[in-house]
Write a protein that holds these residues in place. Structure first.
Motif, PDB file in Angstrom:
ATOM      1  N   THR A  92      30.879  -9.339  48.331  1.00 27.27           N
ATOM      2  CA  THR A  92      31.917 -10.205  47.770  1.00 27.27           C
ATOM      3  C   THR A  92      33.217  -9.475  47.467  1.00 27.27           C
ATOM      4  O   THR A  92      34.270 -10.105  47.364  1.00 27.27           O
ATOM      5  CB  THR A  92      31.425 -10.866  46.472  1.00 27.27           C
ATOM      6  OG1 THR A  92      30.997  -9.849  45.559  1.00 27.27           O
ATOM      7  CG2 THR A  92      30.263 -11.810  46.751  1.00 27.27           C
ATOM      8  N   HIS A 116      38.952  -3.157  30.603  1.00 23.81           N
ATOM      9  CA  HIS A 116      38.049  -4.293  30.831  1.00 23.81           C
ATOM     10  C   HIS A 116      38.863  -5.544  31.134  1.00 23.81           C
ATOM     11  O   HIS A 116      39.603  -6.029  30.281  1.00 23.81           O
ATOM     12  CB  HIS A 116      37.196  -4.499  29.577  1.00 23.81           C
ATOM     13  CG  HIS A 116      36.035  -5.427  29.761  1.00 23.81           C
ATOM     14  ND1 HIS A 116      35.382  -5.607  30.966  1.00 23.81           N
ATOM     15  CD2 HIS A 116      35.380  -6.234  28.880  1.00 23.81           C
ATOM     16  CE1 HIS A 116      34.394  -6.475  30.819  1.00 23.81           C
ATOM     17  NE2 HIS A 116      34.371  -6.870  29.564  1.00 23.81           N
ATOM     18  N   HIS A 119      34.024  -9.362  34.501  1.00 21.06           N
ATOM     19  CA  HIS A 119      32.593  -9.110  34.432  1.00 21.06           C
ATOM     20  C   HIS A 119      32.121  -8.206  35.551  1.00 21.06           C
ATOM     21  O   HIS A 119      30.978  -7.753  35.548  1.00 21.06           O
ATOM     22  CB  HIS A 119      31.825 -10.437  34.474  1.00 21.06           C
ATOM     23  CG  HIS A 119      31.785 -11.123  33.150  1.00 21.06           C
ATOM     24  ND1 HIS A 119      31.566 -12.461  32.999  1.00 21.06           N
ATOM     25  CD2 HIS A 119      31.945 -10.629  31.890  1.00 21.06           C
ATOM     26  CE1 HIS A 119      31.577 -12.778  31.716  1.00 21.06           C
ATOM     27  NE2 HIS A 119      31.817 -11.685  31.031  1.00 21.06           N
ATOM     28  N   VAL A 141      27.357  -4.280  25.111  1.00 23.82           N
ATOM     29  CA  VAL A 141      27.633  -5.633  25.578  1.00 23.82           C
ATOM     30  C   VAL A 141      27.804  -6.565  24.380  1.00 23.82           C
ATOM     31  O   VAL A 141      27.065  -6.477  23.398  1.00 23.82           O
ATOM     32  CB  VAL A 141      26.482  -6.112  26.495  1.00 23.82           C
ATOM     33  CG1 VAL A 141      26.590  -7.594  26.779  1.00 23.82           C
ATOM     34  CG2 VAL A 141      26.478  -5.318  27.796  1.00 23.82           C
ATOM     35  N   ALA A 142      28.776  -7.452  24.475  1.00 22.97           N
ATOM     36  CA  ALA A 142      29.092  -8.349  23.359  1.00 22.97           C
ATOM     37  C   ALA A 142      27.872  -9.186  22.972  1.00 22.97           C
ATOM     38  O   ALA A 142      27.339  -9.939  23.789  1.00 22.97           O
ATOM     39  CB  ALA A 142      30.253  -9.256  23.752  1.00 22.97           C
ATOM     40  N   PHE A 146      26.396 -12.250  25.332  1.00 25.94           N
ATOM     41  CA  PHE A 146      25.294 -11.953  26.241  1.00 25.94           C
ATOM     42  C   PHE A 146      23.928 -11.823  25.573  1.00 25.94           C
ATOM     43  O   PHE A 146      22.914 -11.740  26.267  1.00 25.94           O
ATOM     44  CB  PHE A 146      25.573 -10.641  26.995  1.00 25.94           C
ATOM     45  CG  PHE A 146      26.603 -10.775  28.084  1.00 25.94           C
ATOM     46  CD1 PHE A 146      26.317 -11.439  29.257  1.00 25.94           C
ATOM     47  CD2 PHE A 146      27.872 -10.231  27.920  1.00 25.94           C
ATOM     48  CE1 PHE A 146      27.258 -11.564  30.262  1.00 25.94           C
ATOM     49  CE2 PHE A 146      28.829 -10.345  28.917  1.00 25.94           C
ATOM     50  CZ  PHE A 146      28.528 -11.015  30.087  1.00 25.94           C
ATOM     51  N   ARG A 167      31.218  -7.839  17.600  1.00 31.42           N
ATOM     52  CA  ARG A 167      32.663  -7.692  17.670  1.00 31.42           C
ATOM     53  C   ARG A 167      33.406  -8.064  16.410  1.00 31.42           C
ATOM     54  O   ARG A 167      34.604  -7.827  16.320  1.00 31.42           O
ATOM     55  CB  ARG A 167      33.197  -8.497  18.855  1.00 31.42           C
ATOM     56  CG  ARG A 167      32.683  -7.933  20.165  1.00 31.42           C
ATOM     57  CD  ARG A 167      33.475  -8.438  21.326  1.00 31.42           C
ATOM     58  NE  ARG A 167      33.153  -9.807  21.684  1.00 31.42           N
ATOM     59  CZ  ARG A 167      33.693 -10.430  22.723  1.00 31.42           C
ATOM     60  NH1 ARG A 167      34.564  -9.820  23.472  1.00 31.42           N
ATOM     61  NH2 ARG A 167      33.352 -11.667  23.016  1.00 31.42           N
ATOM     62  N   ARG A 195      37.860  -8.848  27.551  1.00 32.84           N
ATOM     63  CA  ARG A 195      38.577  -8.777  28.829  1.00 32.84           C
ATOM     64  C   ARG A 195      40.064  -9.109  28.657  1.00 32.84           C
ATOM     65  O   ARG A 195      40.409 -10.092  27.990  1.00 32.84           O
ATOM     66  CB  ARG A 195      37.943  -9.751  29.835  1.00 32.84           C
ATOM     67  CG  ARG A 195      36.582  -9.324  30.333  1.00 32.84           C
ATOM     68  CD  ARG A 195      35.922 -10.444  31.104  1.00 32.84           C
ATOM     69  NE  ARG A 195      35.586 -11.566  30.213  1.00 32.84           N
ATOM     70  CZ  ARG A 195      35.070 -12.717  30.618  1.00 32.84           C
ATOM     71  NH1 ARG A 195      34.843 -12.916  31.906  1.00 32.84           N
ATOM     72  NH2 ARG A 195      34.792 -13.668  29.744  1.00 32.84           N
ATOM     73  N   LYS A 233      38.799 -13.313  33.871  1.00 28.17           N
ATOM     74  CA  LYS A 233      38.130 -14.071  32.820  1.00 28.17           C
ATOM     75  C   LYS A 233      38.203 -15.561  33.149  1.00 28.17           C
ATOM     76  O   LYS A 233      39.260 -16.067  33.527  1.00 28.17           O
ATOM     77  CB  LYS A 233      38.826 -13.784  31.484  1.00 28.17           C
ATOM     78  CG  LYS A 233      38.162 -14.406  30.276  1.00 28.17           C
ATOM     79  CD  LYS A 233      38.817 -13.889  29.001  1.00 28.17           C
ATOM     80  CE  LYS A 233      38.163 -14.472  27.767  1.00 28.17           C
ATOM     81  NZ  LYS A 233      38.663 -13.867  26.522  1.00 28.17           N
TER      82      LYS A 233
HETATM   83  C1  LIG Z   1      29.250 -10.112  42.651  1.00 31.59           C
HETATM   84  C2  LIG Z   1      29.158 -11.187  41.649  1.00 31.59           C
HETATM   85  C3  LIG Z   1      29.019 -10.719  40.245  1.00 31.59           C
HETATM   86  C4  LIG Z   1      28.901 -11.834  39.332  1.00 31.59           C
HETATM   87  C5  LIG Z   1      28.660 -11.655  37.893  1.00 31.59           C
HETATM   88  C6  LIG Z   1      28.344 -10.346  37.302  1.00 31.59           C
HETATM   89  C7  LIG Z   1      28.047 -10.478  35.850  1.00 31.59           C
HETATM   90  C8  LIG Z   1      27.817  -9.175  35.202  1.00 31.59           C
HETATM   91  C9  LIG Z   1      27.958  -9.275  33.724  1.00 31.59           C
HETATM   92  C10 LIG Z   1      27.954  -7.945  33.058  1.00 31.59           C
HETATM   93  C11 LIG Z   1      28.636  -8.022  31.761  1.00 31.59           C
HETATM   94  C12 LIG Z   1      28.744  -6.760  31.025  1.00 31.59           C
HETATM   95  C13 LIG Z   1      29.823  -6.887  29.993  1.00 31.59           C
HETATM   96  C14 LIG Z   1      30.004  -5.659  29.215  1.00 31.59           C
HETATM   97  C15 LIG Z   1      31.104  -5.679  28.178  1.00 31.59           C
HETATM   98  C16 LIG Z   1      31.244  -6.930  27.387  1.00 31.59           C
HETATM   99  O1  LIG Z   1      30.349  -7.463  26.784  1.00 31.59           O
HETATM  100  O2  LIG Z   1      32.491  -7.436  27.375  1.00 31.59           O
HETATM  101  C17 LIG Z   1      32.667  -8.684  26.755  1.00 31.59           C
HETATM  102  C18 LIG Z   1      33.227  -9.673  27.688  1.00 31.59           C
HETATM  103  O3  LIG Z   1      32.754  -9.537  28.971  1.00 31.59           O
HETATM  104  C19 LIG Z   1      33.061 -11.066  27.197  1.00 31.59           C
HETATM  105  O4  LIG Z   1      33.954 -11.247  26.167  1.00 31.59           O
HETATM  106  P1  LIG Z   1      35.404 -11.839  26.450  1.00 31.59           P
HETATM  107  O5  LIG Z   1      36.099 -11.002  27.446  1.00 31.59           O
HETATM  108  O6  LIG Z   1      36.093 -11.815  25.110  1.00 31.59           O
HETATM  109  O7  LIG Z   1      35.207 -13.238  26.982  1.00 31.59           O
END
Ligand SMILES: CCCCCCCCCCCCCCCC(=O)OC[C@@H](O)COP(=O)(O)O
Length: 346
Positions: A92, A116, A119, A141-142, A146, A167, A195, A233
């Motif tokens: 992708t 950041h 995701h 991870v938040a 999550f 957070r 993010r 996001k």
């Molecule tokens: C190729 C397709 C991939 C599709 C989805 C992949 C999903 C993976 C998710 C992993 C998430 C790990 C996040 C680590 C850090 C974290 O937790 O950051 C917080 C934000 O994130 C959410 O909060 P916000 O940005 O405030 O909405």
């Protein structure tokens, strides 16, 4: 901060990634907690100590790092993360990686600090690190995002060796990562707290840096470039066309003598910003909209407008051999086949 010493005795599901869990308070060995780190820690009185600030109060359970250090879980995670999930990622987007050589030499705990915007960031960082450094990598991870739903919790624990970050500022947020770092487990944190939406990097909270200083481990600055454009996001899937995303790991950082937590945090932020802009140049996307100038008095100002271009000692690799659409693949330095490039080695 701790309810009990996080480095204290606990059930052992495997010998840790580098060394056994210490059986006495403090880090595994005195020489791993360098004096500079202690100095920086002591200068941090009164400063912000949160990593990401809580959606809810943390569950008050004893700190254990055993699952995070499990070799069996690491094996399963490697298969999920570096085989199955990587296949999905490279189908992708078009990721490329630059890793400063000293990162490959890290054999104990370290803290990866990154910007950041997507995701994609956590999976890309985990998949881009060499296996030796990524094997036990544990991602903050938040909690509210999550960890409150069981399927999401299972997902992030399985793929990212995740631990919850609260957070809204909780006394419990730092206990697990502190215990992990002291046990020699690498940790990934995003100190912006969420993010960002655009080519910006928000002010880093000092809590992440404090964890590294307290544990006496180096900080690896990292930047993910193109993540916002690829999957911002609000998006649940990358945009079409396999957009380029570059992951850049800088040289490990340790505190300077007398360096305060805010000063070290600012220095790390500047490094991440430099890495971001160098990565942006490499894949032909815009640099940051603006950069922070937060160096404390006495700190060295930046002399370059961006991080140095890759040299022959820098490891680069492309994840895939399959060509991606031209419109998203501007010709860059360090393409596969040049002396600085190599395929991903695990
Ligand atoms: C190729 C397709 C991939 C599709 C989805 C992949 C999903 C993976 C998710 C992993 C998430 C790990 C996040 C680590 C850090 C974290 O937790 O950051 C917080 C934000 O994130 C959410 O909060 P916000 O940005 O405030 O909405």
């Amino acid at each position: 901060m701790g309810r009990r010493d996080p480095s204290g005795p606990e059930p052992q599901s495997g010998p840790g990634p580098q060394s056994p869990e210490p059986q006495s308070p403090g880090p595994p060995s005195g020489d791993r907690r360098n004096s500079l780190a202690e100095t920086a820690s002591r200068t941090a009185v009164g400063s912000e100590q949160r990593v990401m600030t809580s959606e809810t109060s943390p569950p008050r359970t004893p700190v254990s790092t055993a699952k995070h250090r499990s070799r069996l879980r690491a094996l399963v995670r490697a298969l999920l993360q570096r085989v199955l999930f990587r296949a999905l990622v490279v189908s992708t987007i078009s990721p490329t990686v630059r890793i400063e050589p000293r990162v490959r030499g890290l054999t104990e705990g370290f803290l990866v600090i990154a910007n950041h915007t997507s995701h994609l960031d956590a999976p890309l960082i985990a998949q881009s690190l060499p296996h030796r450094q990524a094997r036990f990598l544990s991602t903050g991870v938040a909690y509210g995002y999550f960890f409150t739903a069981s399927h999401k919790r299972l997902f992030v624990r399985s793929l990212f060796n995740a631990f919850p970050v609260y957070r809204e500022g909780s006394r419990g947020s730092s206990e697990v990562p502190r215990a992990l770092l002291r046990a020699g487990v690498p940790v990934l944190l995003f100190p912006e707290g969420g993010r960002q939406q655009g080519r910006v990097i928000a002010d880093f909270k000092v809590g992440a840096v404090k964890l590294a200083v307290d544990a006496g481990v180096p900080i690896v600055p990292a930047a993910v470039v193109g993540g916002f454009e690829a999957m911002p996001k609000g998006a649940n899937w990358p945009v079409p066309g396999r957009p380029p995303v570059r992951i850049v790991f800088g040289e490990p950082v340790i505190p300077r003598p007398g360096e305060s937590l805010p000063a070290l945090t600012a220095r790390v932020q500047c490094l991440v910003e430099e890495l971001f802009d160098s990565g942006a140049d490499a894949i032909g996307v815009p640099r940051l909209a603006h950069r922070h100038e937060k160096l404390a008095p006495g700190e060295e100002p930046r002399t370059a407008t961006h991080a140095p271009e890759p040299d022959k000692q820098t490891t680069q690799h492309h994840w895939t051999t399959a060509p991606s659409p031209r419109r998203h693949r501007p010709r860059t330095r360090g393409r596969l086949g040049e002396s600085t490039d190599e395929r991903m080695r695990n």
